[in-house]
Design a protein around this motif. Sequence first.
Motif, short mmCIF file in Angstrom:
data_model
loop_
_atom_site.label_atom_id
_atom_site.label_comp_id
_atom_site.label_asym_id
_atom_site.label_seq_id
_atom_site.Cartn_x
_atom_site.Cartn_y
_atom_site.Cartn_z
N UNK A 15 11.53 78.81 41.28
CA UNK A 15 12.87 78.49 41.78
C UNK A 15 13.36 79.48 42.84
N UNK A 16 13.06 80.78 42.67
CA UNK A 16 13.54 81.76 43.65
C UNK A 16 12.91 81.54 45.03
N UNK A 17 11.70 81.01 45.06
CA UNK A 17 11.06 80.72 46.34
C UNK A 17 11.52 79.37 46.89
N UNK A 18 11.77 78.41 46.02
CA UNK A 18 12.30 77.13 46.48
C UNK A 18 13.65 77.31 47.17
N UNK A 29 10.18 83.66 52.87
CA UNK A 29 9.71 82.37 53.36
C UNK A 29 8.18 82.30 53.44
N UNK A 30 7.54 83.34 53.90
CA UNK A 30 6.07 83.37 53.97
C UNK A 30 5.45 83.24 52.59
N UNK A 31 6.06 83.88 51.61
CA UNK A 31 5.57 83.78 50.23
C UNK A 31 5.76 82.35 49.73
N UNK A 80 4.31 78.72 36.36
CA UNK A 80 3.98 77.91 37.54
C UNK A 80 2.51 77.51 37.62
N UNK A 81 1.76 77.66 36.54
CA UNK A 81 0.34 77.31 36.58
C UNK A 81 -0.13 76.78 35.23
N UNK A 82 -1.30 76.16 35.28
CA UNK A 82 -2.02 75.75 34.07
C UNK A 82 -3.36 76.47 34.09
N UNK A 83 -3.84 76.85 32.91
CA UNK A 83 -5.17 77.44 32.80
C UNK A 83 -6.18 76.33 32.56
#
Length: 99
Positions: A15-18, A29-31, A80-83
Motif C-alpha cells: 500500500x505505501x508504494x501504491x 516511485x522507482x521502488x 506481498x508474495x506466495x512461497x
Amino acid sequence: MKRLDFLLNVTQVPADLLAVCHQPKADLYGTYQLYQFLVDSPLLYKVWMVDEYGDYWLEVNLIDDSGEPAFHTIKIDQDSYEQVEFEPYQVLTEPGKSS
C-alpha cells in the motif's frame, strides 16, 4: 548463509508504494515501478538475502528503458508474495548472522 526450499511469487504491491504510483517525482516511485514489474512478471524469484529481521530480499537484474543493464535489490514485504516449493538453495544472510 541460510538454506531455503522455496521461490517467491510476488503477488501485490504494498500500500505505501501504491500511494506513489501516480507521482513520478516521489522518492519511492522507482521502488514502486520495480515492485510492479515483479507483480506483472510470470517469473518466480530466488531469495537473494535474508536480513536481520527475517525479511527477504530479491536481486533483480534487467535491461532498462535505455537498453542499459540495471541492477537492483529490493526487500519484499511479508504480505506481498506466495512461497512456491523448490529445491533447496543457499542465500546470503546479514553479516554476522548465521542460521
